[in-house]
Enzyme design. Structure first.
Site, PDB file in Angstrom:
ATOM      1  N   ASN A  99       1.448   6.498   5.187  1.00 23.68           N
ATOM      2  CA  ASN A  99       0.107   5.861   5.582  1.00 23.68           C
ATOM      3  C   ASN A  99      -0.597   5.876   4.516  1.00 23.68           C
ATOM      4  OD1 ASN A  99       1.584   5.458   7.888  1.00 23.68           O
ATOM      5  ND2 ASN A  99       0.297   7.307   8.996  1.00 23.68           N
ATOM      6  N   HIS A 116       2.517   6.452  -0.672  1.00 21.94           N
ATOM      7  CA  HIS A 116       1.861   4.773  -0.988  1.00 21.94           C
ATOM      8  C   HIS A 116       0.604   4.765  -1.291  1.00 21.94           C
ATOM      9  CE1 HIS A 116       5.440   3.663   1.903  1.00 21.94           C
ATOM     10  NE2 HIS A 116       5.782   4.149   0.733  1.00 21.94           N
ATOM     11  N   CYS A 127      -4.864  -1.682 -16.575  1.00 25.58           N
ATOM     12  CA  CYS A 127      -4.523  -0.068 -17.373  1.00 25.58           C
ATOM     13  C   CYS A 127      -4.455   1.168 -16.216  1.00 25.58           C
ATOM     14  CB  CYS A 127      -5.582   0.054 -18.209  1.00 25.58           C
ATOM     15  SG  CYS A 127      -7.202   0.310 -17.467  1.00 25.58           S
ATOM     16  N   THR A 186       7.773   6.436  12.250  1.00 20.03           N
ATOM     17  CA  THR A 186       7.915   5.566  11.371  1.00 20.03           C
ATOM     18  C   THR A 186       9.425   4.889  11.487  1.00 20.03           C
ATOM     19  OG1 THR A 186       8.531   5.343   9.047  1.00 20.03           O
ATOM     20  CG2 THR A 186       9.236   7.319  10.044  1.00 20.03           C
TER      21      THR A 186
HETATM   22  C1  BV8 Z   1      10.275   0.299  -4.458  1.00 19.44           C
HETATM   23  C2  BV8 Z   1       1.458   0.596   1.078  1.00 19.44           C
HETATM   24  C3  BV8 Z   1      11.281  -0.693  -6.342  1.00 19.44           C
HETATM   25  C4  BV8 Z   1       0.430  -0.545   1.141  1.00 19.44           C
HETATM   26  C5  BV8 Z   1       3.546   0.036   1.939  1.00 19.44           C
HETATM   27  C6  BV8 Z   1      16.430  -3.694   0.446  1.00 19.44           C
HETATM   28  C7  BV8 Z   1      16.738  -2.352   0.764  1.00 19.44           C
HETATM   29  C8  BV8 Z   1      16.241  -1.090   0.668  1.00 19.44           C
HETATM   30  C9  BV8 Z   1      15.062  -1.259  -0.154  1.00 19.44           C
HETATM   31  C10 BV8 Z   1      14.436  -2.706  -0.412  1.00 19.44           C
HETATM   32  C11 BV8 Z   1      15.080  -3.927  -0.227  1.00 19.44           C
HETATM   33  N1  BV8 Z   1      14.431  -4.603  -0.679  1.00 19.44           N
HETATM   34  C12 BV8 Z   1      13.531  -4.326  -1.246  1.00 19.44           C
HETATM   35  C13 BV8 Z   1      13.218  -2.876  -1.176  1.00 19.44           C
HETATM   36  C14 BV8 Z   1      12.392  -2.010  -1.714  1.00 19.44           C
HETATM   37  C15 BV8 Z   1      11.136  -2.060  -0.831  1.00 19.44           C
HETATM   38  C16 BV8 Z   1      11.432  -1.752   0.754  1.00 19.44           C
HETATM   39  O1  BV8 Z   1      11.952  -0.726   1.028  1.00 19.44           O
HETATM   40  N2  BV8 Z   1      11.539  -2.790   1.609  1.00 19.44           N
HETATM   41  C17 BV8 Z   1      11.903  -2.760   2.913  1.00 19.44           C
HETATM   42  C18 BV8 Z   1      10.839  -3.593   3.863  1.00 19.44           C
HETATM   43  C19 BV8 Z   1      13.577  -3.148   3.255  1.00 19.44           C
HETATM   44  N3  BV8 Z   1      10.504  -0.694  -1.088  1.00 19.44           N
HETATM   45  C20 BV8 Z   1       9.626  -0.980  -2.085  1.00 19.44           C
HETATM   46  O2  BV8 Z   1       9.400  -2.073  -2.855  1.00 19.44           O
HETATM   47  C21 BV8 Z   1       9.003   0.382  -2.671  1.00 19.44           C
HETATM   48  N4  BV8 Z   1       9.258   0.329  -4.181  1.00 19.44           N
HETATM   49  O3  BV8 Z   1      11.391   0.349  -4.043  1.00 19.44           O
HETATM   50  O4  BV8 Z   1      10.381   0.119  -5.947  1.00 19.44           O
HETATM   51  C22 BV8 Z   1      11.496  -0.325  -7.722  1.00 19.44           C
HETATM   52  C23 BV8 Z   1      12.528   0.273  -8.337  1.00 19.44           C
HETATM   53  C24 BV8 Z   1      12.501   0.357  -9.568  1.00 19.44           C
HETATM   54  C25 BV8 Z   1      11.857   0.035 -10.335  1.00 19.44           C
HETATM   55  C26 BV8 Z   1      10.738  -0.867  -9.926  1.00 19.44           C
HETATM   56  C27 BV8 Z   1      10.672  -1.039  -8.745  1.00 19.44           C
HETATM   57  C28 BV8 Z   1       7.551   0.424  -2.185  1.00 19.44           C
HETATM   58  C29 BV8 Z   1       7.332   0.471  -0.761  1.00 19.44           C
HETATM   59  C30 BV8 Z   1       5.777   0.883  -0.449  1.00 19.44           C
HETATM   60  C31 BV8 Z   1       5.286  -0.388   0.092  1.00 19.44           C
HETATM   61  N5  BV8 Z   1       3.901  -0.348   0.566  1.00 19.44           N
HETATM   62  N6  BV8 Z   1       2.238   0.264   2.082  1.00 19.44           N
HETATM   63  C32 BV8 Z   1      -0.319  -1.116   2.166  1.00 19.44           C
HETATM   64  O5  BV8 Z   1      -0.167  -0.088   3.260  1.00 19.44           O
HETATM   65  O6  BV8 Z   1      -1.123  -1.901   2.285  1.00 19.44           O
HETATM   66  S1  BV8 Z   1       4.728  -0.078   2.947  1.00 19.44           S
HETATM   67  C33 BV8 Z   1       4.191  -0.157   4.532  1.00 19.44           C
HETATM   68  O7  BV8 Z   1       5.338   0.201   5.456  1.00 19.44           O
HETATM   69  C34 BV8 Z   1       3.000   1.264   4.813  1.00 19.44           C
HETATM   70  O8  BV8 Z   1       3.038   1.980   3.864  1.00 19.44           O
HETATM   71  C35 BV8 Z   1       4.204   1.743   6.131  1.00 19.44           C
HETATM   72  O9  BV8 Z   1       3.611   3.210   6.079  1.00 19.44           O
HETATM   73  C36 BV8 Z   1       5.508   1.612   5.693  1.00 19.44           C
HETATM   74  C37 BV8 Z   1       6.605   1.946   6.397  1.00 19.44           C
HETATM   75  O10 BV8 Z   1       6.164   1.325   7.722  1.00 19.44           O
HETATM   76  P1  BV8 Z   1       6.000   2.478   8.890  1.00 19.44           P
HETATM   77  O11 BV8 Z   1       5.010   3.432   8.380  1.00 19.44           O
HETATM   78  O12 BV8 Z   1       7.201   3.037   9.304  1.00 19.44           O
HETATM   79  O13 BV8 Z   1       5.398   1.430  10.249  1.00 19.44           O
HETATM   80  P2  BV8 Z   1       6.004   0.741  10.930  1.00 19.44           P
HETATM   81  O14 BV8 Z   1       5.017  -0.243  11.553  1.00 19.44           O
HETATM   82  O15 BV8 Z   1       7.177  -0.189  10.265  1.00 19.44           O
HETATM   83  O16 BV8 Z   1       6.638   1.288  12.162  1.00 19.44           O
HETATM   84  C38 BV8 Z   1       5.796   2.219  12.826  1.00 19.44           C
HETATM   85  C39 BV8 Z   1       6.709   2.907  13.795  1.00 19.44           C
HETATM   86  O17 BV8 Z   1       6.126   3.928  14.821  1.00 19.44           O
HETATM   87  C40 BV8 Z   1       7.538   2.120  14.685  1.00 19.44           C
HETATM   88  O18 BV8 Z   1       9.176   2.818  14.759  1.00 19.44           O
HETATM   89  C41 BV8 Z   1       7.046   2.453  16.084  1.00 19.44           C
HETATM   90  O19 BV8 Z   1       8.002   2.638  17.076  1.00 19.44           O
HETATM   91  C42 BV8 Z   1       6.672   3.883  16.060  1.00 19.44           C
HETATM   92  N7  BV8 Z   1       5.343   4.049  16.832  1.00 19.44           N
HETATM   93  C43 BV8 Z   1       4.356   3.257  17.336  1.00 19.44           C
HETATM   94  N8  BV8 Z   1       3.376   3.865  17.951  1.00 19.44           N
HETATM   95  C44 BV8 Z   1       3.882   5.403  18.056  1.00 19.44           C
HETATM   96  C45 BV8 Z   1       5.150   5.392  17.337  1.00 19.44           C
HETATM   97  N9  BV8 Z   1       5.863   6.600  17.322  1.00 19.44           N
HETATM   98  C46 BV8 Z   1       5.274   7.574  17.789  1.00 19.44           C
HETATM   99  N10 BV8 Z   1       3.919   7.687  18.692  1.00 19.44           N
HETATM  100  C47 BV8 Z   1       3.399   6.411  18.707  1.00 19.44           C
HETATM  101  N11 BV8 Z   1       2.342   6.412  19.545  1.00 19.44           N
HETATM  102 ZN    ZN Z   2      -8.220  -1.472 -17.135  1.00 19.24          ZN
END
Ligand code: BV8
Ligand code: ZN
Length: 247
Positions: A99, A116, A127, A186
């Site tokens: 988060n 993140h 930069c 998550t």
């Molecule tokens: C990287 C910041 C590459 C910005 C965010 C295919 C397979 C594997 C990976 C990839 C792929 N294709 C692309 C990728 C890589 C990609 C990725 O993983 N994509 C996913 C979608 C498949 N990852 C990246 O790009 C990462 N970088 O891999 O670099 C690289 C490698 C080498 C060289 C150069 C580059 C960067 C990832 C970071 C992205 N930024 N956020 C912003 O927030 O504005 S991600 C975003 O999603 C948030 O940070 C968030 O935290 C994160 C994860 O989501 P969750 O937190 O899990 O939230 P979500 O809504 O999904 O789920 C909530 C859960 O809570 C649910 O399960 C729900 O049931 C539950 N819930 C709800 N209420 C409750 C509850 N549980 C308990 N109690 C409750 N009350």
């Molecule tokens: Zn700069």
């Protein structure tokens, strides 16, 4: 389930908690992929990417300003506060959060790895130098870096961007050494964060998942607690405190 997990925790030295947007849901912060999710209105690919920022910086800043205003109005919920209390019950405790909403810091948790970034921080898109976190960014007049003239962007990790290597390596290391690992609120879809629970499990940790729904790692968990983190975690911490007091 609470008693069983608390009994295991009472014999653990090293506790790691991974959180996602679900831990903040009960504070009123929309999750990313839930039915009322943030992304529902916007698509991640459109906004949380460098391409989006370079092609339309104003709309990306409008979205982040909207989220900043929302987060300025919300408070940590009992789930965040329970994690702060949990930290005080372990000699070795690390919170790893995906988060960017800063609520764990506001809740008083100390040892935090923000995978993140943090939505209240700004940096230069060229930069990477940090820029005044208090700066209000006008999407139509985005300030420029005084060092190189680059546009100022939110200091968060976008899709396709590398995470800070020191932070993600610390998260990997702690997960490999965990005695007990909690995956809380998550969807376990975004990598590399989603690889932490399997790493902990493979390294011998007890894996506890707290979520209101199934996720891709639920099958791996020793305990899958189907419920709200704001309700379950306080009960778990109370049970653990009782055990610690009777030791
Ligand atoms: C990287 C910041 C590459 C910005 C965010 C295919 C397979 C594997 C990976 C990839 C792929 N294709 C692309 C990728 C890589 C990609 C990725 O993983 N994509 C996913 C979608 C498949 N990852 C990246 O790009 C990462 N970088 O891999 O670099 C690289 C490698 C080498 C060289 C150069 C580059 C960067 C990832 C970071 C992205 N930024 N956020 C912003 O927030 O504005 S991600 C975003 O999603 C948030 O940070 C968030 O935290 C994160 C994860 O989501 P969750 O937190 O899990 O939230 P979500 O809504 O999904 O789920 C909530 C859960 O809570 C649910 O399960 C729900 O049931 C539950 N819930 C709800 N209420 C409750 C509850 N549980 C308990 N109690 C409750 N009350
Ligand atoms: Zn700069």
């Amino acid at each position: 389930m609470v008693e069983e997990i608390a009994a295991i925790m009472a014999n653990c030295g090293r506790c790691i908690v991974l959180t996602g947007a679900g831990i903040s849901a009960e504070s009123g912060v929309p999750t990313f992929r839930g039915k009322d999710g943030l992304w529902g209105k916007f698509r991640a690919e459109e906004l949380a990417t460098m391409d989006a920022f370079l092609s339309n910086p104003a709309i990306v800043w409008e979205w982040y300003n909207w989220r900043r205003e929302l987060m300025a109005k919300v408070e940590p919920n009992p789930g965040h506060l329970a994690i702060t209390e949990m930290e005080s019950l372990f000699d070795d405790f690390t919170l790893v959060t995906q988060n960017v909403d800063n609520l764990h810091r506001v809740a008083g948790t100390r040892n935090i790895l923000e995978l993140h970034g943090n939505i209240h921080h700004n940096k230069c898109v060229e930069c990477n130098r940090s820029h005044d976190p208090k700066a209000q960014i006008d999407p139509d007049e985005i300030p420029c870096c005084e060092h190189c003239g680059g546009k100022i962007r939110p200091d968060v990790v976008w899709y396709g961007e590398m995470l800070d290597s020191a932070i993600i390596n610390a998260a990997f290391q702690q997960s490999e050494r965990a005695d007990i690992f909690f995956s809380v609120g998550t969807s376990a879809i975004v990598h590399p964060a989603a690889s932490l629970p399997p790493i902990a499990k493979r390294s011998g940790a007890t894996l506890v998942e707290v979520n209101v729904e199934e996720t891709p790692i639920s099958f791996l968990a020793d305990f899958h607690v189907r419920g709200k983190s704001g309700e379950f975690l306080p009960r778990l911490v109370e049970e653990l405190k009782k055990r610690r007091a009777s030791e």
